[in-house]
Design a protein around this motif. Structure first.
Motif, mmCIF file in Angstrom:
data_model
loop_
_atom_site.group_PDB
_atom_site.id
_atom_site.type_symbol
_atom_site.label_atom_id
_atom_site.label_comp_id
_atom_site.label_asym_id
_atom_site.label_seq_id
_atom_site.Cartn_x
_atom_site.Cartn_y
_atom_site.Cartn_z
ATOM 1 N N GLU A 82 0.533 -1.065 -0.306
ATOM 2 C CA GLU A 82 0.058 0.264 0.099
ATOM 3 C C GLU A 82 0.571 0.894 -0.350
ATOM 4 O OE1 GLU A 82 -2.717 -0.190 3.495
ATOM 5 O OE2 GLU A 82 -3.643 -2.431 2.289
ATOM 6 N N ARG A 83 2.060 1.200 -0.171
ATOM 7 C CA ARG A 83 3.269 2.312 -0.837
ATOM 8 C C ARG A 83 4.068 2.380 -1.662
ATOM 9 N NH1 ARG A 83 7.713 1.063 4.534
ATOM 10 N NH2 ARG A 83 8.213 -0.642 3.506
ATOM 11 N N LEU A 84 4.362 3.346 -2.229
ATOM 12 C CA LEU A 84 5.196 3.716 -3.089
ATOM 13 C C LEU A 84 6.993 3.510 -2.685
ATOM 14 C CD1 LEU A 84 6.066 4.250 -6.052
ATOM 15 C CD2 LEU A 84 6.066 7.065 -5.040
ATOM 16 N N VAL A 85 7.532 2.928 -2.732
ATOM 17 C CA VAL A 85 9.194 2.785 -1.693
ATOM 18 C C VAL A 85 9.775 3.688 -3.794
ATOM 19 C CG1 VAL A 85 8.317 1.094 -0.445
ATOM 20 C CG2 VAL A 85 9.365 0.385 -2.716
ATOM 21 N N ALA A 86 11.116 4.164 -3.013
ATOM 22 C CA ALA A 86 12.040 4.473 -4.073
ATOM 23 C C ALA A 86 13.150 4.023 -2.784
ATOM 24 C CB ALA A 86 12.559 6.271 -3.712
ATOM 25 N N THR A 87 14.494 3.337 -3.946
ATOM 26 C CA THR A 87 15.357 2.954 -3.223
ATOM 27 C C THR A 87 16.560 3.875 -4.082
ATOM 28 O OG1 THR A 87 14.629 0.628 -2.569
ATOM 29 C CG2 THR A 87 16.612 0.329 -3.114
ATOM 30 N N HIS A 88 17.161 4.219 -3.406
ATOM 31 C CA HIS A 88 18.068 4.999 -4.008
ATOM 32 C C HIS A 88 19.558 4.545 -4.280
ATOM 33 C CE1 HIS A 88 20.884 8.422 -5.253
ATOM 34 N NE2 HIS A 88 21.489 8.125 -3.925
ATOM 35 N N LEU A 118 13.436 5.192 0.933
ATOM 36 C CA LEU A 118 12.489 6.176 1.172
ATOM 37 C C LEU A 118 11.170 5.562 1.141
ATOM 38 C CD1 LEU A 118 15.045 7.333 -0.154
ATOM 39 C CD2 LEU A 118 14.189 9.113 0.833
ATOM 40 N N ALA A 119 9.501 6.144 1.449
ATOM 41 C CA ALA A 119 8.507 5.793 1.263
ATOM 42 C C ALA A 119 7.734 7.223 1.252
ATOM 43 C CB ALA A 119 8.057 4.821 2.706
ATOM 44 N N ALA A 120 6.836 6.725 0.291
ATOM 45 C CA ALA A 120 6.553 8.420 0.115
ATOM 46 C C ALA A 120 5.011 8.376 1.547
ATOM 47 C CB ALA A 120 5.329 8.104 -1.263
ATOM 48 N N THR A 121 5.185 9.637 1.593
ATOM 49 C CA THR A 121 4.754 10.418 2.637
ATOM 50 C C THR A 121 3.558 11.135 2.682
ATOM 51 O OG1 THR A 121 6.313 11.947 3.113
ATOM 52 C CG2 THR A 121 7.058 9.880 4.022
ATOM 53 N N GLN A 142 21.054 9.158 1.828
ATOM 54 C CA GLN A 142 19.857 10.059 1.461
ATOM 55 C C GLN A 142 18.590 9.875 2.446
ATOM 56 O OE1 GLN A 142 17.400 8.910 -1.966
ATOM 57 N NE2 GLN A 142 17.382 11.414 -2.903
ATOM 58 N N HIS A 143 18.247 10.941 2.687
ATOM 59 C CA HIS A 143 17.183 10.839 4.072
ATOM 60 C C HIS A 143 15.537 10.968 3.700
ATOM 61 C CE1 HIS A 143 14.848 11.134 7.750
ATOM 62 N NE2 HIS A 143 16.362 10.227 8.088
ATOM 63 N N ASP A 144 15.412 12.714 2.512
ATOM 64 C CA ASP A 144 14.063 12.852 2.791
ATOM 65 C C ASP A 144 14.576 13.096 0.549
ATOM 66 O OD1 ASP A 144 13.288 13.073 4.853
ATOM 67 O OD2 ASP A 144 15.200 14.575 5.239
ATOM 68 N N LEU A 145 13.254 13.327 -0.280
ATOM 69 C CA LEU A 145 13.340 13.513 -1.234
ATOM 70 C C LEU A 145 11.842 14.102 -1.584
ATOM 71 C CD1 LEU A 145 14.397 13.208 -4.310
ATOM 72 C CD2 LEU A 145 13.262 10.971 -3.898
ATOM 73 N N SER A 146 12.140 14.964 -2.820
ATOM 74 C CA SER A 146 10.623 15.206 -2.718
ATOM 75 C C SER A 146 10.832 16.176 -4.652
ATOM 76 C CB SER A 146 9.688 16.289 -1.830
ATOM 77 O OG SER A 146 10.926 17.224 -2.314
ATOM 78 N N PHE A 147 9.658 15.849 -4.820
ATOM 79 C CA PHE A 147 8.996 16.750 -6.248
ATOM 80 C C PHE A 147 8.413 17.298 -6.316
ATOM 81 C CE2 PHE A 147 11.141 12.199 -7.046
ATOM 82 C CZ PHE A 147 11.981 12.268 -7.899
ATOM 83 N N SER A 148 8.338 18.537 -6.885
ATOM 84 C CA SER A 148 7.336 19.402 -6.753
ATOM 85 C C SER A 148 7.165 19.473 -8.450
ATOM 86 C CB SER A 148 7.579 21.000 -6.069
ATOM 87 O OG SER A 148 7.635 20.359 -4.923
ATOM 88 N N TRP A 149 6.098 19.823 -9.086
ATOM 89 C CA TRP A 149 5.505 20.339 -10.162
ATOM 90 C C TRP A 149 5.389 21.667 -10.448
ATOM 91 C CZ3 TRP A 149 5.214 16.045 -8.668
ATOM 92 C CH2 TRP A 149 5.676 14.306 -9.585
ATOM 93 N N ASN A 150 6.089 22.621 -11.132
ATOM 94 C CA ASN A 150 5.872 24.104 -11.677
ATOM 95 C C ASN A 150 5.764 24.233 -12.540
ATOM 96 O OD1 ASN A 150 8.102 24.382 -9.417
ATOM 97 N ND2 ASN A 150 10.136 23.438 -10.447
ATOM 98 N N ALA A 151 5.674 26.165 -12.553
ATOM 99 C CA ALA A 151 4.503 26.296 -13.441
ATOM 100 C C ALA A 151 5.604 26.466 -14.695
ATOM 101 C CB ALA A 151 4.076 27.602 -13.963
#
Length: 172
Positions: A91-97, A107-110, A134-143
């Motif tokens: 039930e979660r999205l994970v990322a392995t770096h 990391l898991a999507a929070t 790597q401890h935290d990761l994020s993506f933001s979609w910009n204009a």
């Protein structure tokens, strides 16, 4: 046959449909649906991106395993620098770096929202006490179609400074 990034537009929809099939309880169904949406957000990045702050660095997102896994490759020239693999885990999205230092933080999507998706540290393999990871990761979609990719590494003394990169889709 060379596929451009728009060829992968059906992948997020297929993931969402497959993840919502069956008769799971509503709470589990909702969690899987949110995770599938999150994976779809990462899948939508398929293709090559230029890093505006570091022109020698390119980031390539590529689906594999029938679209159930997204690979993020950092390329410096023709040399691969590092790799991050995104996939659903229940039930979660994970990322392995896969870091050049040789450790592999998971990391898991929070959180997710209309503006982005965030991941937080779960655990790591092959991590030495004196290494950063790597401890935290994020993506933001910009204009304007750019994407901000932010990450924070932690070292033996705690959090290090956050690094933010602006990704712009590479021309075909």
């Amino acid at each position: 046959m060379k596929l451009n990034w728009t060829s992968y537009a059906a992948i997020p929809a297929a993931i969402l449909i497959c993840s919502t099939a069956g008769s799971a309880p509503a709470a589990a169904q909702d969690a899987r649906s949110e995770s599938a949406i999150q994976l779809g957000q990462v899948a939508a990045l398929a293709g090559e991106w230029q890093v505006q702050e570091r022109p020698s660095l390119r980031i390539v997102f590529e689906p594999t395993a029938g679209g159930s896994v997204i690979i993020e490759r950092w390329m410096v020239g023709q040399r691969m620098h590092s790799l991050t693999v995104y996939h659903l885990d229940g039930e979660r999205l994970v990322a392995t770096h896969y870091c050049p230092q040789g450790n592999q933080p998971r990391l898991a999507a929070t959180a997710t929202g209309s503006a982005g998706i965030s991941f937080a540290f779960v655990d790591a393999t092959d991590l030495d006490p004196d290494e950063s990871f790597q401890h935290d990761l994020s993506f933001s979609w910009n204009a304007g179609g750019t994407v901000s990719r932010a990450e924070t590494y932690w070292g033996p003394d705690g959090p290090e400074e956050e690094t933010v990169m602006t990704l712009a889709r590479a021309p075909d």
